[in-house]
Design a protein around this motif. Sequence first.
Motif, short mmCIF file in Angstrom:
data_model
loop_
_atom_site.label_atom_id
_atom_site.label_comp_id
_atom_site.label_asym_id
_atom_site.label_seq_id
_atom_site.Cartn_x
_atom_site.Cartn_y
_atom_site.Cartn_z
N GLY A 103 68.45 -27.52 -69.94
CA GLY A 103 69.59 -28.44 -70.24
C GLY A 103 69.41 -29.67 -70.68
N SER A 104 68.09 -29.94 -70.89
CA SER A 104 67.75 -31.38 -71.53
C SER A 104 68.25 -31.64 -73.08
CB SER A 104 66.34 -31.70 -71.43
OG SER A 104 65.58 -30.81 -72.44
N GLY A 129 58.25 -34.16 -73.91
CA GLY A 129 57.91 -34.60 -72.65
C GLY A 129 58.03 -33.44 -71.83
N GLU A 130 58.48 -33.85 -70.35
CA GLU A 130 58.95 -33.11 -69.13
C GLU A 130 60.37 -32.67 -69.22
OE1 GLU A 130 57.03 -34.42 -65.64
OE2 GLU A 130 55.28 -34.66 -66.67
#
Length: 145
Positions: free
Chosen positions: A141-142, A136-137
């Motif tokens: 750092g996700s 997704g968006e």
Amino acid sequence: MQNLQISVRKLNSQAKLPTLSYEGDAAFDLPTAVDVELLPGQREKLPTGLALAIPAGYAGLVLPRSGLADRLGIGVVNSPGLIDSGYRGEVSVILVNHSRETVRFTRGDRIAQLMVVAVPSICLVAVDRLGDSERGEAGFGSTGW
């Protein structure tokens, strides 16, 4: 598989052609055409004394040499540097000295690598919505440190 031929023009009589260190290597070693001294923190654009005719549908990527990075703290500032197929000027390499010591190169020393890659023909299409994906968006750092 047929070899891709790339014409190389030596811009001066002392210029050295790029070389492969070992059969099967992915990139050619690029030499410097000048003597240079890089002070700590200094960056410098070094000429190679070479011009290339990379065929349409391909591009050249100028990459750092891992040994120079590891032993001397030398990097390529805009890594990877890009050589488009239509460019016929001299290939130069922007080096930076990340170490605390002065580093010297002499004419002919291998300072970077040249990898030639296939580039597909791409057409960008403006849309109102993108398709879904697992990520997704989620951005910087996700995925954690």
